[in-house]
Design a protein around this motif. Structure first.
Motif, PDB file in Angstrom:
ATOM      1  N   VAL A 185       0.839  -1.202   0.000  1.00  0.00           N
ATOM      2  CA  VAL A 185       0.000   0.000   0.000  1.00  0.00           C
ATOM      3  C   VAL A 185       0.870   1.247   0.000  1.00  0.00           C
ATOM      4  O   VAL A 185       0.640   2.187  -0.773  1.00  0.00           O
ATOM      5  CB  VAL A 185      -0.947  -0.003   1.217  1.00  0.00           C
ATOM      6  N   ALA A 186       1.891   1.268   0.856  1.00  0.00           N
ATOM      7  CA  ALA A 186       2.781   2.432   0.931  1.00  0.00           C
ATOM      8  C   ALA A 186       3.528   2.623  -0.383  1.00  0.00           C
ATOM      9  O   ALA A 186       3.684   3.759  -0.864  1.00  0.00           O
ATOM     10  CB  ALA A 186       3.762   2.267   2.083  1.00  0.00           C
ATOM     11  N   LYS A 192       2.580   6.735  -7.093  1.00  0.00           N
ATOM     12  CA  LYS A 192       1.665   7.725  -7.668  1.00  0.00           C
ATOM     13  C   LYS A 192       2.121   9.152  -7.359  1.00  0.00           C
ATOM     14  O   LYS A 192       2.180  10.008  -8.250  1.00  0.00           O
ATOM     15  CB  LYS A 192       0.252   7.499  -7.113  1.00  0.00           C
ATOM     16  N   VAL A 193       2.458   9.425  -6.103  1.00  0.00           N
ATOM     17  CA  VAL A 193       2.844  10.783  -5.714  1.00  0.00           C
ATOM     18  C   VAL A 193       4.154  11.187  -6.381  1.00  0.00           C
ATOM     19  O   VAL A 193       4.307  12.321  -6.863  1.00  0.00           O
ATOM     20  CB  VAL A 193       2.953  10.898  -4.179  1.00  0.00           C
ATOM     21  N   ALA A 194       5.120  10.267  -6.426  1.00  0.00           N
ATOM     22  CA  ALA A 194       6.404  10.574  -7.064  1.00  0.00           C
ATOM     23  C   ALA A 194       6.222  10.875  -8.542  1.00  0.00           C
ATOM     24  O   ALA A 194       6.869  11.775  -9.095  1.00  0.00           O
ATOM     25  CB  ALA A 194       7.372   9.412  -6.875  1.00  0.00           C
ATOM     26  N   THR A 195       5.325  10.134  -9.188  1.00  0.00           N
ATOM     27  CA  THR A 195       5.063  10.353 -10.611  1.00  0.00           C
ATOM     28  C   THR A 195       4.408  11.702 -10.855  1.00  0.00           C
ATOM     29  O   THR A 195       4.789  12.447 -11.766  1.00  0.00           O
ATOM     30  CB  THR A 195       4.171   9.226 -11.169  1.00  0.00           C
ATOM     31  N   GLU A 196       3.420  12.038 -10.035  1.00  0.00           N
ATOM     32  CA  GLU A 196       2.668  13.278 -10.233  1.00  0.00           C
ATOM     33  C   GLU A 196       3.486  14.519  -9.884  1.00  0.00           C
ATOM     34  O   GLU A 196       3.381  15.552 -10.553  1.00  0.00           O
ATOM     35  CB  GLU A 196       1.390  13.254  -9.391  1.00  0.00           C
ATOM     36  N   GLY A 333      -8.070  12.163   6.293  1.00  0.00           N
ATOM     37  CA  GLY A 333      -8.714  11.698   5.074  1.00  0.00           C
ATOM     38  C   GLY A 333      -8.859  10.187   5.135  1.00  0.00           C
ATOM     39  O   GLY A 333      -8.052   9.504   5.763  1.00  0.00           O
ATOM     40  N   MET A 334      -9.891   9.653   4.471  1.00  0.00           N
ATOM     41  CA  MET A 334     -10.173   8.224   4.552  1.00  0.00           C
ATOM     42  C   MET A 334     -10.381   7.630   3.163  1.00  0.00           C
ATOM     43  O   MET A 334     -11.200   8.113   2.383  1.00  0.00           O
ATOM     44  CB  MET A 334     -11.421   7.976   5.407  1.00  0.00           C
ATOM     45  N   ALA A 335      -9.642   6.576   2.861  1.00  0.00           N
ATOM     46  CA  ALA A 335      -9.813   5.828   1.616  1.00  0.00           C
ATOM     47  C   ALA A 335     -10.741   4.650   1.877  1.00  0.00           C
ATOM     48  O   ALA A 335     -10.503   3.856   2.786  1.00  0.00           O
ATOM     49  CB  ALA A 335      -8.460   5.333   1.108  1.00  0.00           C
ATOM     50  N   VAL A 354      -5.827   0.792  -3.251  1.00  0.00           N
ATOM     51  CA  VAL A 354      -5.760   1.376  -1.907  1.00  0.00           C
ATOM     52  C   VAL A 354      -4.685   2.465  -1.868  1.00  0.00           C
ATOM     53  O   VAL A 354      -4.925   3.576  -1.408  1.00  0.00           O
ATOM     54  CB  VAL A 354      -5.470   0.299  -0.842  1.00  0.00           C
ATOM     55  N   GLY A 355      -3.499   2.124  -2.371  1.00  0.00           N
ATOM     56  CA  GLY A 355      -2.424   3.114  -2.419  1.00  0.00           C
ATOM     57  C   GLY A 355      -2.772   4.301  -3.292  1.00  0.00           C
ATOM     58  O   GLY A 355      -2.452   5.453  -2.961  1.00  0.00           O
ATOM     59  N   LEU A 356      -3.432   4.027  -4.417  1.00  0.00           N
ATOM     60  CA  LEU A 356      -3.836   5.103  -5.333  1.00  0.00           C
ATOM     61  C   LEU A 356      -4.832   6.048  -4.671  1.00  0.00           C
ATOM     62  O   LEU A 356      -4.717   7.280  -4.797  1.00  0.00           O
ATOM     63  CB  LEU A 356      -4.448   4.497  -6.597  1.00  0.00           C
ATOM     64  N   ARG A 357      -5.796   5.514  -3.950  1.00  0.00           N
ATOM     65  CA  ARG A 357      -6.795   6.360  -3.302  1.00  0.00           C
ATOM     66  C   ARG A 357      -6.168   7.210  -2.198  1.00  0.00           C
ATOM     67  O   ARG A 357      -6.520   8.388  -2.037  1.00  0.00           O
ATOM     68  CB  ARG A 357      -7.935   5.487  -2.765  1.00  0.00           C
ATOM     69  N   LEU A 358      -5.244   6.630  -1.439  1.00  0.00           N
ATOM     70  CA  LEU A 358      -4.526   7.425  -0.441  1.00  0.00           C
ATOM     71  C   LEU A 358      -3.703   8.522  -1.112  1.00  0.00           C
ATOM     72  O   LEU A 358      -3.658   9.659  -0.635  1.00  0.00           O
ATOM     73  CB  LEU A 358      -3.621   6.522   0.392  1.00  0.00           C
TER      74      LEU A 358
END
Length: 469
Positions: A185-186, A192-196, A333-335, A354-358
């Motif tokens: 999940v982490a 995702k965050v590193a890519t964006e 925030g809640m996924a 799950v990781g994407l939603r977080l």
């Protein structure tokens, strides 16, 4: 006799010299600069922040610290408690850099240091769950896991009766060799965050399967709120981890509270189905206590537990609702995961979503880098209309039903007896009624532990379990 005295004198001298060497060598060891294990090669430091560097050395020792990102050297002096600390200002994301500590007894050089986003990841087995524990598309994900923007630190499992100052672990680059044993999940959050954002992401995983939230909560919380200690009595021992309050916080979280982080990711709650009705109270105080320890209100994003046969009819639904209610705490925030699970597996294999939603929650609320909807429909209010109740939701744009009818709504009157209800959706409002209830008072949704709801919004995110009580 003389020979005996001579030999005895020689032995005495030898012992004296050995003792002197030992004392001198011990003094040299004590004089060496040391740092907690969270500082090492390949680490990530929080960007654009005042970051604390800290450790130990000889009392009143003077030494220098060189930081490569600004080509500056600062002088440091250890206190008489043998501890030292210095605050350095980090730049925008980048690297790799080096940090050098130069003292009388030793020199330490950390290399491949990146400046970026640091996230602490904690909870129980669904946070700990790795690709090697089996996830969807396992082989593909492992083969494509080489990403030097992502760095991984796994806190080794330890318990302690009192807060410690250090953890066991080391920083590693994210590769096809290191990712498979790290929190999936982490990892997918960081990917995702590193890519964006195109910034380095440092993940610190401090999780332990089957752990209840009490073990992650500081002792002073239970001293201030004795009702939480009483509620904890319902937690039964298990063979995977202790249930003793605070011992994982002391050993695996407290030593990190001087290390600057961007925020926390949390996936836990399954082990608190035994005392489900107290979870919001416990969870809220746990989050607040962590923020107090770090001395700032960092974002805290968590995963709502999935429907599963938890051993009781309603315990899972109660925890999900308690987690929903915890959103009243600021900067949380809640996924939701009810649509990406099966009720027969307490460890859903789809960790990617799950990781994407977080990540989307963080990108929207913390980084202001995502415009889309990141929440499923959340209960807002009810309005009694004759023998029916109308339910309004937040995040209700484009609400729709997967299937022919809306499932898992229930309704009750003044006697508190719940009945399955018929539900219809019109313009984002759900109208609920049951022939057994002439004067409705309350409504609830997806309340059973195994209930997988079928109400969604236009973003394709599921509505959360709730009760209007």
């Amino acid at each position: 006799m003389l020979i005996f005295k001579s030999v005895n004198t020689s032995i005495f001298k030898m012992r004296f010299y050995l003792l002197l060497i030992f004392i001198c060598s011990t003094a040299i060891v004590k004089a060496e600069i040391t740092l907690p294990n969270i500082f090492s090669d390949k680490m990530v430091l929080q960007r654009e922040a005042e970051v604390l560097l800290y450790g130990w050395a000889d009392p009143n020792e003077e030494f220098e610290i060189y930081t490569g990102w600004n080509d500056k050297t600062v002088a440091v002096k250890t206190g008489n408690n043998a501890k030292w600390q210095v605050t350095v200002q980090t730049p925008e994301a980048g690297g790799p850099y080096s940090i050098k500590f130069t003292g009388k007894g030793n020199e330490i050089i950390f290399t491949q240091v990146l400046i970026g986003e640091v996230w602490l990841c904690s909870g129980q087995s669904n946070m700990e769950w790795s690709a090697n524990s089996t996830i969807d598309n396992k082989e593909f994900e492992i083969a494509n896991a080489n990403n030097d923007l992502i760095r991984l630190f796994t806190v080794q499992k330890r318990t302690a009766l009192h807060p410690l100052e250090d953890v066991e672990g080391t920083w590693e680059a994210c590769t096809s060799e290191t990712m498979p044993d790290f929190s999936a999940v982490a990892y997918f959050f960081a990917k995702k965050v590193a890519t964006e954002l195109n910034v380095p992401i440092g993940l610190v995983d401090a999780s332990w399967g089957a752990s209840c939230a009490e073990v992650w909560t500081p002792e002073n919380v239970f001293e201030s709120f004795p009702e939480l200690a009483n509620a904890h009595k319902a937690i039964k021992p298990n063979k995977w981890v202790t249930i003793e309050p605070s011992v994982l916080y002391n050993a695996m979280i407290a030593p990190l509270t001087n290390f600057k982080i961007s925020g926390v990711l949390w996936y836990q709650g399954e082990s608190n189905t035994a005392n489900a009705s107290s979870y919001q109270n416990l969870f809220t105080h746990m989050i607040t206590s962590w923020r107090t320890a770090w001395q700032y209100d960092f974002p805290f994003y968590y995963v709502q537990i999935a429907p599963f046969k938890y051993g009781g009819t309603y315990e899972g639904g109660i925890v999900r609702d308690q987690q929903r209610r915890t959103l009243s705490l600021k900067n949380t925030g809640m996924a939701m995961t009810s649509d990406i699970c099966t009720v027969d597996d307490i460890h859903p294999q789809n960790k990617q979503d799950v990781g994407l939603r977080l990540a989307n929650i963080a990108l929207k609320y913390h980084f202001n880098a995502f415009d889309g909807e990141v929440n499923g429909p959340l209960y807002d209010m009810v309005k009694v209309q004759g023998n029916a109740i109308e339910v309004s939701f937040h995040n209700d744009e484009g609400m729709y039903v997967k299937g022919k009818q809306i499932d898992h709504f229930e309704i009750s009157g003044e006697n508190g007896v719940w009945y399955p209800a018929k539900a219809s959706l019109k313009k984002g409002v759900v109208r609920v009624s049951a022939k057994e209830v002439k004067l409705p008072v309350h409504v609830r949704y997806a309340w059973k532990s195994t209930a997988i709801g079928n109400l969604f919004n236009a973003a394709g995110l599921p509505a959360s379990t709730f009760t209007s009580e």
